[in-house]
Design a protein around this motif. Structure first.
Motif, PDB file in Angstrom:
ATOM      1  N   ARG A   7       0.922  -1.246   0.076  1.00  0.00           N
ATOM      2  CA  ARG A   7       0.136  -0.031   0.014  1.00  0.00           C
ATOM      3  C   ARG A   7       0.683   1.224   0.153  1.00  0.00           C
ATOM      4  O   ARG A   7       1.790   1.425   0.803  1.00  0.00           O
ATOM      5  N   GLN A   8       0.549   2.123  -0.929  1.00  0.00           N
ATOM      6  CA  GLN A   8       1.302   3.314  -0.848  1.00  0.00           C
ATOM      7  C   GLN A   8       0.554   4.707  -0.793  1.00  0.00           C
ATOM      8  O   GLN A   8      -0.760   4.632  -0.970  1.00  0.00           O
ATOM      9  N   ILE A   9       0.984   5.886  -0.159  1.00  0.00           N
ATOM     10  CA  ILE A   9       0.304   6.946   0.050  1.00  0.00           C
ATOM     11  C   ILE A   9       0.943   8.125  -1.071  1.00  0.00           C
ATOM     12  O   ILE A   9       2.238   8.181  -0.855  1.00  0.00           O
ATOM     13  N   TYR A  10       0.627   8.937  -1.779  1.00  0.00           N
ATOM     14  CA  TYR A  10       1.122   9.919  -2.543  1.00  0.00           C
ATOM     15  C   TYR A  10       0.644  11.256  -2.174  1.00  0.00           C
ATOM     16  O   TYR A  10      -0.453  11.537  -2.113  1.00  0.00           O
ATOM     17  N   ASP A  11       1.572  12.016  -1.525  1.00  0.00           N
ATOM     18  CA  ASP A  11       1.547  13.475  -1.386  1.00  0.00           C
ATOM     19  C   ASP A  11       1.558  14.396  -2.564  1.00  0.00           C
ATOM     20  O   ASP A  11       2.503  14.468  -2.965  1.00  0.00           O
ATOM     21  N   GLN A  12       0.599  15.048  -2.770  1.00  0.00           N
ATOM     22  CA  GLN A  12       0.502  15.700  -3.816  1.00  0.00           C
ATOM     23  C   GLN A  12       1.022  17.044  -3.797  1.00  0.00           C
ATOM     24  O   GLN A  12       1.645  17.446  -4.728  1.00  0.00           O
ATOM     25  N   VAL A  13       1.273  17.437  -2.510  1.00  0.00           N
ATOM     26  CA  VAL A  13       1.864  18.851  -2.279  1.00  0.00           C
ATOM     27  C   VAL A  13       3.653  18.697  -2.316  1.00  0.00           C
ATOM     28  O   VAL A  13       4.057  19.394  -2.863  1.00  0.00           O
ATOM     29  N   LYS A  14       3.736  17.571  -1.714  1.00  0.00           N
ATOM     30  CA  LYS A  14       5.237  17.358  -1.690  1.00  0.00           C
ATOM     31  C   LYS A  14       5.669  16.666  -2.939  1.00  0.00           C
ATOM     32  O   LYS A  14       6.976  16.503  -3.172  1.00  0.00           O
ATOM     33  N   GLY A  15       4.772  15.875  -3.587  1.00  0.00           N
ATOM     34  CA  GLY A  15       5.269  15.028  -4.536  1.00  0.00           C
ATOM     35  C   GLY A  15       5.862  13.659  -4.368  1.00  0.00           C
ATOM     36  O   GLY A  15       6.900  13.133  -4.924  1.00  0.00           O
ATOM     37  N   THR A  16       5.511  13.369  -3.196  1.00  0.00           N
ATOM     38  CA  THR A  16       6.367  12.035  -2.651  1.00  0.00           C
ATOM     39  C   THR A  16       5.375  10.958  -2.592  1.00  0.00           C
ATOM     40  O   THR A  16       4.223  11.060  -2.003  1.00  0.00           O
ATOM     41  N   LEU A  17       6.045   9.820  -2.557  1.00  0.00           N
ATOM     42  CA  LEU A  17       5.296   8.470  -2.467  1.00  0.00           C
ATOM     43  C   LEU A  17       5.980   7.729  -1.481  1.00  0.00           C
ATOM     44  O   LEU A  17       7.229   7.399  -1.101  1.00  0.00           O
ATOM     45  N   THR A  18       4.873   7.340  -0.375  1.00  0.00           N
ATOM     46  CA  THR A  18       5.407   6.668   0.980  1.00  0.00           C
ATOM     47  C   THR A  18       4.839   5.420   0.759  1.00  0.00           C
ATOM     48  O   THR A  18       3.385   5.168   0.412  1.00  0.00           O
ATOM     49  N   ASP A  19       5.595   4.287   1.056  1.00  0.00           N
ATOM     50  CA  ASP A  19       5.373   3.005   1.138  1.00  0.00           C
ATOM     51  C   ASP A  19       4.593   2.593   2.641  1.00  0.00           C
ATOM     52  O   ASP A  19       5.312   2.759   3.694  1.00  0.00           O
ATOM     53  N   LEU A  20       3.566   2.081   2.513  1.00  0.00           N
ATOM     54  CA  LEU A  20       2.665   1.806   3.986  1.00  0.00           C
ATOM     55  C   LEU A  20       3.248   0.332   4.430  1.00  0.00           C
ATOM     56  O   LEU A  20       2.803  -0.081   5.340  1.00  0.00           O
ATOM     57  N   GLY A  21       3.582  -0.479   3.600  1.00  0.00           N
ATOM     58  CA  GLY A  21       3.857  -1.840   3.607  1.00  0.00           C
ATOM     59  C   GLY A  21       2.694  -2.848   3.203  1.00  0.00           C
ATOM     60  O   GLY A  21       1.852  -2.181   2.492  1.00  0.00           O
ATOM     61  N   ARG A  22       2.736  -3.922   3.412  1.00  0.00           N
ATOM     62  CA  ARG A  22       1.783  -4.727   2.971  1.00  0.00           C
ATOM     63  C   ARG A  22       0.519  -4.818   3.853  1.00  0.00           C
ATOM     64  O   ARG A  22       0.920  -5.313   5.066  1.00  0.00           O
ATOM     65  N   GLY A  23      -0.488  -4.199   3.477  1.00  0.00           N
ATOM     66  CA  GLY A  23      -1.586  -4.042   4.472  1.00  0.00           C
ATOM     67  C   GLY A  23      -2.928  -4.698   3.663  1.00  0.00           C
ATOM     68  O   GLY A  23      -2.962  -4.508   2.300  1.00  0.00           O
ATOM     69  N   ARG A  24      -4.066  -4.573   4.545  1.00  0.00           N
ATOM     70  CA  ARG A  24      -5.325  -4.815   4.008  1.00  0.00           C
ATOM     71  C   ARG A  24      -6.328  -3.851   4.533  1.00  0.00           C
ATOM     72  O   ARG A  24      -6.125  -3.593   5.635  1.00  0.00           O
ATOM     73  N   ASP A  25      -7.456  -3.715   3.819  1.00  0.00           N
ATOM     74  CA  ASP A  25      -8.598  -2.962   4.235  1.00  0.00           C
ATOM     75  C   ASP A  25      -8.327  -1.736   4.928  1.00  0.00           C
ATOM     76  O   ASP A  25      -8.819  -1.343   6.071  1.00  0.00           O
ATOM     77  N   PRO A  26      -7.590  -0.583   4.192  1.00  0.00           N
ATOM     78  CA  PRO A  26      -7.293   0.524   4.787  1.00  0.00           C
ATOM     79  C   PRO A  26      -8.477   1.490   5.020  1.00  0.00           C
ATOM     80  O   PRO A  26      -9.477   1.343   4.157  1.00  0.00           O
ATOM     81  N   ILE A  27      -8.512   2.245   6.067  1.00  0.00           N
ATOM     82  CA  ILE A  27      -9.590   3.283   6.206  1.00  0.00           C
ATOM     83  C   ILE A  27      -8.944   4.471   6.660  1.00  0.00           C
ATOM     84  O   ILE A  27      -8.147   4.672   7.439  1.00  0.00           O
ATOM     85  N   VAL A  28      -9.257   5.410   5.759  1.00  0.00           N
ATOM     86  CA  VAL A  28      -8.572   6.703   6.091  1.00  0.00           C
ATOM     87  C   VAL A  28      -9.873   7.837   6.761  1.00  0.00           C
ATOM     88  O   VAL A  28     -10.908   8.019   6.224  1.00  0.00           O
ATOM     89  N   ARG A  29      -9.253   8.166   7.930  1.00  0.00           N
ATOM     90  CA  ARG A  29     -10.239   9.327   8.544  1.00  0.00           C
ATOM     91  C   ARG A  29      -9.229  10.120   9.530  1.00  0.00           C
ATOM     92  O   ARG A  29      -8.353   9.811  10.169  1.00  0.00           O
ATOM     93  N   ASN A  30      -9.769  11.566   9.274  1.00  0.00           N
ATOM     94  CA  ASN A  30      -9.016  12.636  10.481  1.00  0.00           C
ATOM     95  C   ASN A  30      -7.607  12.397  10.188  1.00  0.00           C
ATOM     96  O   ASN A  30      -6.756  12.727  11.079  1.00  0.00           O
TER      97      ASN A  30
END
Length: 182
Positions: A7-30
């Motif tokens: 799983r990866q997350i892309y920061d549009q402001v910084k233009g960076t890609l961060t690897d979250l590792g191997r995970g399942r069922d992500p929920i994004v809040r706050n």
């Protein structure tokens, strides 16, 4: 053969890609992402602003999180062990030293178990079997009091919309406040 993806997350402001590792069922809040570990069935939290990751639930190898819901500050999950006993557990991630709280006693997996669960800022609800009926159970997260909201048909359960409980009654979506009385 199943394909394992990181799983990866892309920061549009910084233009960076961060690897979250191997995970399942992500929920994004706050500004947080909570997800299940792919290999261990534990829960992890990634804080977007700091880029930090931590394991918020470290279960013994004989147990795992079957499913969970997350409201941005609190998580509710069905925890199961390899003997097929399951229980509902709650965790307040904003507490100084967050500790899981069992909301139900462990029971053997039955023929009629329900995946439905939901969490708001104040309450959490889930379905469970009582005799031959499906019961809507709840807990006041501020007081820690569990309670029975009565019999329900599985198809009626929707979950929380803000602090109101959404249900389908007579083919219409209706919203109810949870009101406790003696």
């Amino acid at each position: 053969m199943s394909e394992h993806r990181s799983r990866q997350i892309y920061d549009q402001v910084k233009g960076t890609l961060t690897d979250l590792g191997r995970g399942r069922d992500p929920i994004v809040r706050n500004g947080r992402i909570v997800y299940k570990g792919e290999m261990d069935g534990d829960l992890y939290e990634y804080v977007i602003s700091s880029g930090s990751t931590r394991k918020i639930l470290d279960l013994p190898y004989t147990s795992y999180v079957e499913r969970f819901v997350f409201n941005g500050n609190q998580a509710l999950w069905k925890q199961r062990n390899f003997d097929q006993y399951g229980k509902n557990v709650y965790l307040n991630l904003d507490a100084v030293n967050p500790q899981p709280t069992d909301l139900t006693l462990p029971v053997i997996q039955g023929k009629s178990e329900y995946r439905q669960m939901s969490i708001s800022k104040r309450y959490a609800v889930w379905l469970e079997t009582s005799g031959d009926k499906v019961m809507l159970m709840g807990v006041d997260l501020e007081l820690g009091n569990a309670f029975n909201l009565g019999a329900i048909k599985v198809a009626q359960f929707v979950g929380f919309n803000g602090e109101k409980l959404a249900l389908v009654i007579d083919d219409k979506l209706v919203y109810r406040n949870i009101v406790r009385s003696n």
